[in-house]
Design an enzyme around this catalytic site. Sequence first.
Site, PDB file in Angstrom:
ATOM      1  N   ILE A  12       0.815  -1.214   0.000  1.00  0.00           N
ATOM      2  CA  ILE A  12       0.000   0.000   0.000  1.00  0.00           C
ATOM      3  C   ILE A  12       0.852   1.269   0.000  1.00  0.00           C
ATOM      4  O   ILE A  12       0.520   2.255  -0.671  1.00  0.00           O
ATOM      5  CB  ILE A  12      -0.995  -0.004   1.189  1.00  0.00           C
ATOM      6  N   LYS A  35      10.106  -8.127  -5.377  1.00  0.00           N
ATOM      7  CA  LYS A  35      10.927  -9.333  -5.527  1.00  0.00           C
ATOM      8  C   LYS A  35      10.098 -10.597  -5.765  1.00  0.00           C
ATOM      9  O   LYS A  35      10.649 -11.652  -6.044  1.00  0.00           O
ATOM     10  CB  LYS A  35      11.819  -9.521  -4.302  1.00  0.00           C
ATOM     11  N   GLU A 115     -11.155  -2.567  18.010  1.00  0.00           N
ATOM     12  CA  GLU A 115     -10.059  -3.484  18.335  1.00  0.00           C
ATOM     13  C   GLU A 115      -9.358  -3.020  19.608  1.00  0.00           C
ATOM     14  O   GLU A 115      -9.660  -1.954  20.145  1.00  0.00           O
ATOM     15  CB  GLU A 115      -9.078  -3.576  17.157  1.00  0.00           C
ATOM     16  N   HIS A 243       1.497 -10.633  17.397  1.00  0.00           N
ATOM     17  CA  HIS A 243       0.035 -10.657  17.396  1.00  0.00           C
ATOM     18  C   HIS A 243      -0.415 -11.739  18.370  1.00  0.00           C
ATOM     19  O   HIS A 243       0.067 -12.877  18.303  1.00  0.00           O
ATOM     20  CB  HIS A 243      -0.519 -10.950  15.998  1.00  0.00           C
ATOM     21  N   ARG A 291      -2.162  -4.904  22.361  1.00  0.00           N
ATOM     22  CA  ARG A 291      -1.584  -6.185  21.967  1.00  0.00           C
ATOM     23  C   ARG A 291      -0.416  -6.636  22.830  1.00  0.00           C
ATOM     24  O   ARG A 291      -0.247  -7.833  23.074  1.00  0.00           O
ATOM     25  CB  ARG A 291      -1.137  -6.108  20.507  1.00  0.00           C
ATOM     26  N   HIS A 352       4.559 -10.265  14.335  1.00  0.00           N
ATOM     27  CA  HIS A 352       3.532  -9.653  13.481  1.00  0.00           C
ATOM     28  C   HIS A 352       3.965  -8.347  12.833  1.00  0.00           C
ATOM     29  O   HIS A 352       3.773  -8.150  11.639  1.00  0.00           O
ATOM     30  CB  HIS A 352       2.279  -9.422  14.320  1.00  0.00           C
ATOM     31  N   ARG A 387       2.406  -0.503  18.535  1.00  0.00           N
ATOM     32  CA  ARG A 387       1.456  -0.016  17.531  1.00  0.00           C
ATOM     33  C   ARG A 387       0.020  -0.255  17.978  1.00  0.00           C
ATOM     34  O   ARG A 387      -0.349  -1.358  18.360  1.00  0.00           O
ATOM     35  CB  ARG A 387       1.701  -0.724  16.199  1.00  0.00           C
ATOM     36  N   SER A 392      -1.522   0.874  11.015  1.00  0.00           N
ATOM     37  CA  SER A 392      -0.404   0.743  10.063  1.00  0.00           C
ATOM     38  C   SER A 392      -0.806   1.085   8.635  1.00  0.00           C
ATOM     39  O   SER A 392      -0.063   1.765   7.924  1.00  0.00           O
ATOM     40  CB  SER A 392       0.173  -0.669  10.125  1.00  0.00           C
ATOM     41  N   LEU A 393      -1.956   0.613   8.171  1.00  0.00           N
ATOM     42  CA  LEU A 393      -2.388   0.929   6.813  1.00  0.00           C
ATOM     43  C   LEU A 393      -2.633   2.427   6.660  1.00  0.00           C
ATOM     44  O   LEU A 393      -2.342   3.022   5.623  1.00  0.00           O
ATOM     45  CB  LEU A 393      -3.651   0.139   6.459  1.00  0.00           C
TER      46      LEU A 393
END
Length: 532
Positions: A12, A35, A115, A243, A291, A352, A387, A392-393
């Site tokens: 992304i 790759k 979450e 995770h 987490r 993760h 995090r 992250s996205l």
Amino acid sequence: MRTDFLVIGSGIAGLTYALKMANRYPDKKVVVITKAAADETNTKYAQGGVAVVNDLEKDSFEKHIDDTLIAGDGLCNKNVVEIVVKEGPDRVRELIEWGAQFDKEKDGDYKLGKEGGHSEFRIIHHKDITGWEMERALLDAVSRQPNIELIKHCFVVDIITQHHLGYLVTKSSPGTECYGVYALNLVTNQIEKILAKITLLATGGNGQVYRTTTNPSIATGDGVAMVYRAKGRIENMEFIQFHPTALYEPGLRGQAFLITEAVRGDGGILRNKSGEAFMERYDERKDLAPRDIVARAIDSEMKKTGTEHVWLDCRHFSKEKFIEHFPNIYQKCLSIGIDITQHMIPVAPAAHYSCGGIKTDEWGRTSVNNLYACGECSSTGLHGANRLASNSLLEAMVFAHRCFIDVIEKIGSIEFNEKIPDWNATGTSQPKEMILITQSLKELQQVMSDYVGIVRNNIRLQRALSRLDLLWQETEQLYQGSAVSPQLLELRNLITVGYLVVKSAAFRKESRGLHFNTDYPQKSELVQNIVM
């Protein structure tokens, strides 16, 4: 090859940046190198969704900022957190305009999940394959851009700097510049020189440094390792997020199937061997704690009971709603004999996400001129010591845009360096035994998993350093005398990443966020980043 804009990585972060550059400069070429196959990225395997404030009546930027700062345990850059949270909605709208589809309620509003660590429902998603949907939309948009060249099966060996012109480059050298890369074309098996005015690293994570990870096999920390070899700055590598709930399959090595945190957001309950819901003993937020807390709690329960997993109980869910929201999880569990309406799901933590990486400023600039980084390979200051789920996205999109904005201000003043020599493979030969590479990789993953996992101590870290030093010496000797191969390059990069994780962990004389050292169980009053 020459290109104005070179992008390493097709997730992304890389594709968002490439699309923006191609639209802004239709007469210039944008080259994207990956790759493996174009869609084989960490993005593709992101299940949960994107954390974004899209309803200011029910949610607020301030709440999202506070949630991120709390999760980051004192190490977030508050200015960067504010940038990502406030600029995030615009980036998500762009992605939707490019064709990404997110789940909606019957009234047309987006369905919002919740979450661990989030105070509100703010996770937009596409079933339980959000990353796959975002990657699909971006690749479709890229395919419609005639000035984007996507080169698959091409492995970047190293960043080109003044070092390749015969100059001594150190971390304190002023004005280190990136002129492009050397890359191994896996089709021709030749190393090619690619000159670029601007290079963006979007190479993803490094989960394969551990025995079990949710990351695909391509997540070998290539970008971080290359920047470290180029004498660029790397930051906070000790903060590896495990995770809490990867599907446990006996004897599995490598990529584990992820059971998204959204399952606990919808009411899934973690239970130990005795069937006890144990999270209330570790945190008042129970199963929706951040987490790092959940992963350590599971690790503790597993050690107490001598088991290799705990259970995630979804038996009280509506079967229809579970299948609607988590169709792939349902099918995966069913394929190994687990009916979630009757059986609990065996889960265990797996490596993760890397919260540290290539140190950047708020525009994605690295310490090497004309070299940018964004996505998981970077350390922007957003995540700090841990995090927040589904940030992250969002970060990847925001920083891809900020890299784009900064580059258009300077691209006109940059010239190609014509003095770069071709790759010299004189004196190398094909390795006679692949076992030298595969066995070293197994040793590395074993050392990292046993000594540098969720819980660490000084003796374990010292042992890990000793083992990694020997692996590094053996691998460098093999590298100097062998023709390069993807397996050798990945091993070399993973050993470098492993060293950075261990060394950073050894420097941090406290427990904070994802780094827990039993010899220093308390937080230090000195809040600092570990820069290498």
